[in-house]
Enzyme design. Structure first.
Site, mmCIF file in Angstrom:
data_model
loop_
_atom_site.group_PDB
_atom_site.id
_atom_site.type_symbol
_atom_site.label_atom_id
_atom_site.label_comp_id
_atom_site.label_asym_id
_atom_site.label_seq_id
_atom_site.Cartn_x
_atom_site.Cartn_y
_atom_site.Cartn_z
ATOM 1 N N GLU A 32 -1.505 14.167 -5.381
ATOM 2 C CA GLU A 32 -1.494 12.879 -4.276
ATOM 3 C C GLU A 32 -0.802 11.790 -4.889
ATOM 4 O OE1 GLU A 32 -1.506 13.928 -0.781
ATOM 5 O OE2 GLU A 32 -3.556 14.750 -1.489
ATOM 6 N N ASP A 35 4.420 11.837 -5.214
ATOM 7 C CA ASP A 35 6.071 12.191 -4.735
ATOM 8 C C ASP A 35 6.692 10.931 -4.839
ATOM 9 O OD1 ASP A 35 4.651 10.757 -2.548
ATOM 10 O OD2 ASP A 35 5.425 12.185 -1.083
ATOM 11 N N LEU A 124 -2.771 14.756 7.799
ATOM 12 C CA LEU A 124 -2.273 16.173 7.981
ATOM 13 C C LEU A 124 -0.783 16.015 8.366
ATOM 14 C CD1 LEU A 124 -5.504 18.004 9.257
ATOM 15 C CD2 LEU A 124 -4.528 17.866 6.938
ATOM 16 N N SER A 127 3.174 12.954 11.834
ATOM 17 C CA SER A 127 4.332 12.234 12.180
ATOM 18 C C SER A 127 5.582 12.980 11.299
ATOM 19 C CB SER A 127 4.389 10.638 11.498
ATOM 20 O OG SER A 127 4.448 10.653 10.242
ATOM 21 N N ASP A 171 5.971 15.106 2.828
ATOM 22 C CA ASP A 171 5.307 15.811 4.212
ATOM 23 C C ASP A 171 6.715 16.361 4.880
ATOM 24 O OD1 ASP A 171 3.065 14.632 3.288
ATOM 25 O OD2 ASP A 171 3.148 12.978 4.523
ATOM 26 N N TYR A 220 -1.139 1.389 1.573
ATOM 27 C CA TYR A 220 -0.092 2.472 1.005
ATOM 28 C C TYR A 220 0.932 1.622 0.234
ATOM 29 C CZ TYR A 220 2.731 6.705 0.942
ATOM 30 O OH TYR A 220 3.549 7.779 0.213
HETATM 31 C C1 GLA Z 1 1.267 10.162 2.681
HETATM 32 C C2 GLA Z 1 2.768 10.067 2.344
HETATM 33 C C3 GLA Z 1 3.310 11.230 1.465
HETATM 34 C C4 GLA Z 1 2.318 11.064 0.011
HETATM 35 C C5 GLA Z 1 1.015 11.054 0.569
HETATM 36 C C6 GLA Z 1 0.182 10.874 -0.896
HETATM 37 O O1 GLA Z 1 0.918 11.350 3.336
HETATM 38 O O2 GLA Z 1 3.621 10.306 3.851
HETATM 39 O O3 GLA Z 1 4.805 10.924 1.246
HETATM 40 O O4 GLA Z 1 2.694 9.896 -0.576
HETATM 41 O O5 GLA Z 1 0.543 10.099 1.436
HETATM 42 O O6 GLA Z 1 0.239 11.977 -1.607
#
Ligand code: GLA
Length: 373
Positions: A32, A35, A124, A127, A171, A220
């Site tokens: 987590e 990325d 989940l 989008s 994602d 974020y």
């Molecule tokens: C969201 C973002 C991903 C990733 C996660 C955390 O889902 O869309 O790119 O950074 O948070 O792992």
């Protein structure tokens, strides 16, 4: 439901759809906030999907109906080439046509009907599954020369370059490439990917806490900026460049940057350890890695919330659970748990009951799906 509340494509647009496609949501098993630091992730597709029905038009109008969002109203509309943000859910659709045209792909207008089973703000990837499902539909409708990896990469551009959510590549890559019952082990730096099947003897449980997040909002973004600051101070390009053997260097950073970097470095190592444990079928080890990842997100990366911690604590008290952790971007969303074979449904029910009583929230069980669903 009456046709007025949830009309079919033909009822909406007066002709049948030409293309019908889907893309799944995802659950990230571990890895987590790695990325956007050039690191490793391990997502898996979930059965809940976004569905797109689409038909080409002869003009440049784009008409879009969302069974989830249009609520019995008329389709929303815009003109191709005049995409403009600030229209809520329609921004994701506009982002897709914007990015494709910017890349030189020729489109005409389209009629689109969307519907999704992936709950919004649940961690989940609702989008990304919408982005990728729509990209798939347009690829088919206009015979666009794009492979699945390119589709995933374009999905990220939709969010970063149009919607304004500074997300990583996990994602949309998961929505485009991941399968059910197997983890997608992705190196987000090289984009190398391997499929790792789940071992037998484990039930994956996903519970949505009922606390919704929004990634285009501040937290974020702040975490991303903190990682960039940490890299500048360490003299590296990305936190991926710091191997676990050099973890002590994070202690030279001011708080909270040291803790943020420590999470990313140790989380990358946990992904590699998880892949090994999956291959070895070592469920106890997988469980330990899940809990360690959760603690790191809670204490070092500070992306959890009390409701999510409560779900993980209830999992810790449950003898049928190997491990549990916050999945997705955090600040709400869902928890993923590994439970003993055949116990998943019962585990999910009893943890939800206790959680609802103590938090006052309304949790939902995404996995295991109720039989017959
Ligand atoms: C969201 C973002 C991903 C990733 C996660 C955390 O889902 O869309 O790119 O950074 O948070 O792992």
């Amino acid at each position: 439901m009456t046709p007025h509340v949830n009309p079919s494509f033909s009822e909406l647009f007066g002709h049948p759809a030409q293309v019908v496609v889907h893309a799944p949501g995802r659950v990230n098993l571990i890895g987590e906030h790695t990325d956007y630091n050039g690191g490793f992730v391990l997502p898996m597709a979930i059965p809940q999907q976004t569905h797109v029905e689409l038909r080409r038009r002869d003009d440049t109008r784009v008409r879009v109906f969302s069974a989830n969002k249009s609520q019995g109203g008329a389709p929303s509309e815009y003109t191709l080439g005049q995409e403009a943000t600030g229209q809520g859910w329609l921004d994701y659709v506009q982002g897709v046509t914007f990015v494709l045209q910017r890349e030189g792909h020729r489109l005409s207008g389209v009629d689109v009907r969307l519907s999704s089973e992936v709950p919004l703000g649940s961690g989940l990837s609702s989008s990304a599954s919408l982005d990728v499902a729509l990209l798939r539909a347009l690829r088919t409708a206009f015979s666009l020369p794009l492979d699945d990896v390119q589709l995933g990469l374009l999905g990220q551009r939709v969010e970063t370059d149009f919607v304004g959510a500074p997300v990583g590549v996990m994602d949309p890559m998961a929505a485009s490439m991941a399968g059910l019952g197997e983890a997608l082990f992705l190196d987000t730096r090289s984009m190398n990917l391997e499929r790792v099947p789940l071992p037998p003897g484990v039930d994956v449980v996903i519970i949505n806490s009922g606390v919704a997040h929004n990634h285009s909002s501040g937290d974020y973004r702040v975490r991303r900026a903190e990682c960039e600051k940490a890299c500048a101070l360490l003299g590296i390009q990305e936190l991926r460049d710091l191997p676990e053997s050099e973890l002590a260097r994070t202690e030279t950073l001011p708080d909270p940057l040291g803790r943020r970097a420590r999470h990313v470095v140790t989380e990358n190592a946990r992904v590699l350890a998880t892949v090994q444990a999956l291959r070895a079928g070592d469920l106890e080890r997988l469980g330990q890695l899940f809990y360690a990842s959760h603690d790191s997100q809670r204490l070092d990366y500070e992306v959890s919330v009390p409701e999510i911690d409560l779900l993980v604590d209830l999992a810790r008290e449950d003898a049928d659970v190997y491990g549990a952790r916050l999945t997705g971007g955090g600040f709400g969303g869902s928890v993923v748990m590994l439970a003993r074979d055949g116990t998943g449904a019962a585990v999910a029910r009893r943890i939800c009951e206790r959680y609802a009583a103590r938090s006052g929230q309304r949790p939902t069980i995404l996995l295991p799906q109720p039989t017959g669903a």
